[in-house]
Design a protein around this motif. Sequence first.
Motif, mmCIF file in Angstrom:
data_model
loop_
_atom_site.group_PDB
_atom_site.id
_atom_site.type_symbol
_atom_site.label_atom_id
_atom_site.label_comp_id
_atom_site.label_asym_id
_atom_site.label_seq_id
_atom_site.Cartn_x
_atom_site.Cartn_y
_atom_site.Cartn_z
ATOM 1 N N LYS A 30 29.821 33.117 34.464
ATOM 2 C CA LYS A 30 29.781 32.120 35.541
ATOM 3 C C LYS A 30 28.380 31.540 35.741
ATOM 4 C CE LYS A 30 31.528 31.329 40.161
ATOM 5 N NZ LYS A 30 32.382 31.864 41.205
ATOM 6 N N ASP A 31 27.365 32.388 35.770
ATOM 7 C CA ASP A 31 25.990 31.903 35.952
ATOM 8 C C ASP A 31 25.540 31.072 34.760
ATOM 9 O OD1 ASP A 31 25.836 33.127 38.429
ATOM 10 O OD2 ASP A 31 24.769 34.893 37.670
ATOM 11 N N ASP A 32 25.898 31.502 33.544
ATOM 12 C CA ASP A 32 25.549 30.739 32.348
ATOM 13 C C ASP A 32 26.217 29.362 32.366
ATOM 14 O OD1 ASP A 32 24.031 32.853 31.305
ATOM 15 O OD2 ASP A 32 25.755 33.676 30.226
ATOM 16 N N PHE A 33 27.468 29.336 32.815
ATOM 17 C CA PHE A 33 28.198 28.075 32.920
ATOM 18 C C PHE A 33 27.504 27.146 33.908
ATOM 19 C CE2 PHE A 33 31.670 25.468 34.730
ATOM 20 C CZ PHE A 33 32.104 24.844 33.581
ATOM 21 N N ALA A 34 27.129 27.677 35.069
ATOM 22 C CA ALA A 34 26.452 26.864 36.089
ATOM 23 C C ALA A 34 25.118 26.328 35.566
ATOM 24 C CB ALA A 34 26.240 27.690 37.359
ATOM 25 N N GLN A 35 24.359 27.164 34.874
ATOM 26 C CA GLN A 35 23.074 26.718 34.312
ATOM 27 C C GLN A 35 23.294 25.634 33.258
ATOM 28 O OE1 GLN A 35 21.082 30.241 32.942
ATOM 29 N NE2 GLN A 35 20.990 31.124 34.996
ATOM 30 N N SER A 36 24.321 25.791 32.450
ATOM 31 C CA SER A 36 24.645 24.786 31.446
ATOM 32 C C SER A 36 24.956 23.454 32.115
ATOM 33 C CB SER A 36 25.849 25.246 30.611
ATOM 34 O OG SER A 36 26.332 24.208 29.799
ATOM 35 N N ARG A 37 25.777 23.493 33.122
ATOM 36 C CA ARG A 37 26.168 22.257 33.802
ATOM 37 C C ARG A 37 24.979 21.609 34.501
ATOM 38 N NH1 ARG A 37 28.908 23.315 30.249
ATOM 39 N NH2 ARG A 37 31.095 22.860 30.104
ATOM 40 N N GLN A 38 24.067 22.401 35.022
ATOM 41 C CA GLN A 38 22.843 21.840 35.616
ATOM 42 C C GLN A 38 22.024 21.124 34.551
ATOM 43 O OE1 GLN A 38 21.071 25.233 37.526
ATOM 44 N NE2 GLN A 38 22.284 24.968 39.386
ATOM 45 N N ARG A 39 21.873 21.737 33.379
ATOM 46 C CA ARG A 39 21.129 21.105 32.275
ATOM 47 C C ARG A 39 21.769 19.780 31.867
ATOM 48 N NH1 ARG A 39 21.243 26.306 30.222
ATOM 49 N NH2 ARG A 39 22.877 25.798 28.707
ATOM 50 N N LEU A 40 23.088 19.712 31.961
ATOM 51 C CA LEU A 40 23.820 18.529 31.524
ATOM 52 C C LEU A 40 23.932 17.458 32.607
ATOM 53 C CD1 LEU A 40 26.702 20.358 29.615
ATOM 54 C CD2 LEU A 40 24.528 19.498 28.702
ATOM 55 N N GLY A 41 23.437 17.762 33.811
ATOM 56 C CA GLY A 41 23.487 16.794 34.903
ATOM 57 C C GLY A 41 24.834 16.714 35.592
ATOM 58 N N ALA A 42 25.655 17.758 35.465
ATOM 59 C CA ALA A 42 26.976 17.777 36.098
ATOM 60 C C ALA A 42 26.860 18.299 37.526
ATOM 61 C CB ALA A 42 27.937 18.659 35.304
ATOM 62 N N SER A 43 27.551 17.641 38.437
ATOM 63 C CA SER A 43 27.584 18.115 39.819
ATOM 64 C C SER A 43 28.907 18.784 40.156
ATOM 65 C CB SER A 43 27.328 16.959 40.789
ATOM 66 O OG SER A 43 28.270 15.930 40.585
ATOM 67 N N ARG A 44 29.950 18.479 39.378
ATOM 68 C CA ARG A 44 31.264 19.080 39.635
ATOM 69 C C ARG A 44 32.086 19.053 38.361
ATOM 70 N NH1 ARG A 44 35.890 17.116 43.823
ATOM 71 N NH2 ARG A 44 37.090 19.033 43.778
ATOM 72 N N GLU A 45 32.865 20.114 38.160
ATOM 73 C CA GLU A 45 33.806 20.173 37.048
ATOM 74 C C GLU A 45 35.026 20.944 37.532
ATOM 75 O OE1 GLU A 45 33.936 21.746 32.434
ATOM 76 O OE2 GLU A 45 32.052 21.015 33.269
ATOM 77 N N VAL A 46 36.192 20.374 37.301
ATOM 78 C CA VAL A 46 37.450 21.007 37.690
ATOM 79 C C VAL A 46 38.319 21.088 36.438
ATOM 80 C CG1 VAL A 46 39.505 20.852 39.153
ATOM 81 C CG2 VAL A 46 37.294 20.018 40.013
ATOM 82 N N ILE A 47 38.907 22.262 36.213
ATOM 83 C CA ILE A 47 39.786 22.467 35.065
ATOM 84 C C ILE A 47 41.153 22.899 35.581
ATOM 85 C CG2 ILE A 47 40.165 23.773 32.930
ATOM 86 C CD1 ILE A 47 37.126 24.336 32.912
ATOM 87 N N GLY A 48 42.187 22.226 35.126
ATOM 88 C CA GLY A 48 43.552 22.578 35.492
ATOM 89 C C GLY A 48 44.385 22.792 34.240
ATOM 90 N N LEU A 49 45.505 23.450 34.406
ATOM 91 C CA LEU A 49 46.451 23.681 33.317
ATOM 92 C C LEU A 49 47.695 22.845 33.583
ATOM 93 C CD1 LEU A 49 47.589 25.171 30.823
ATOM 94 C CD2 LEU A 49 48.291 27.018 32.388
ATOM 95 N N VAL A 50 48.066 22.036 32.607
ATOM 96 C CA VAL A 50 49.289 21.243 32.685
ATOM 97 C C VAL A 50 50.200 21.714 31.560
ATOM 98 C CG1 VAL A 50 50.292 18.933 32.543
ATOM 99 C CG2 VAL A 50 48.050 19.250 33.620
ATOM 100 N N GLN A 51 51.393 22.171 31.925
ATOM 101 C CA GLN A 51 52.371 22.612 30.931
ATOM 102 C C GLN A 51 53.519 21.613 30.930
ATOM 103 O OE1 GLN A 51 52.410 26.860 32.424
ATOM 104 N NE2 GLN A 51 52.119 27.185 30.228
ATOM 105 N N SER A 52 53.817 21.089 29.750
ATOM 106 C CA SER A 52 54.836 20.052 29.637
ATOM 107 C C SER A 52 55.696 20.322 28.403
ATOM 108 C CB SER A 52 54.158 18.677 29.506
ATOM 109 O OG SER A 52 53.644 18.501 28.207
ATOM 110 N N PRO A 53 56.812 19.596 28.276
ATOM 111 C CA PRO A 53 57.634 19.754 27.067
ATOM 112 C C PRO A 53 56.860 19.412 25.786
ATOM 113 C CG PRO A 53 58.857 18.585 28.758
ATOM 114 C CD PRO A 53 57.446 18.720 29.255
#
Length: 114
Positions: A30-53
């Motif tokens: 989690k901390d590594d992910f946050a540091q990565s996103r800071q380096r990349l200039g990201a302020s927010r990232e949301v990931i969802g799962l969509v299951q479809s046919p």
Amino acid sequence: MECITWFVPILSGKLEAWRAFVEEINGPRKDDFAQSRQRLGASREVIGLVQSPEGDFAALFHEGDSISAGFSKLAASEEPFDVWFKDKILELHGVTKEMLAQGPSSQVVLDYRA
């Protein structure tokens, strides 16, 4: 501030590995992910799962100063977490470094804010 929403397929037979990947990002990395996103200039990232046919997809929302610059930085990064992350998204989604450098082929058509 820019934002983008896009979908990427979870390759056939990789759903459980994808779930473990997300758990690792939410847990021990989690901390590594946050540091990565800071380096990349990201302020927010949301990931969802969509299951479809048609299969399983990751639904992604990114917000930051420059989405395209963030993707380019990630594609070029040699930081250990970023290298691990890129290896995982290639394995789970088929997304290559070259594809990352181009950014997602998605376009915002509505952005309502209260």
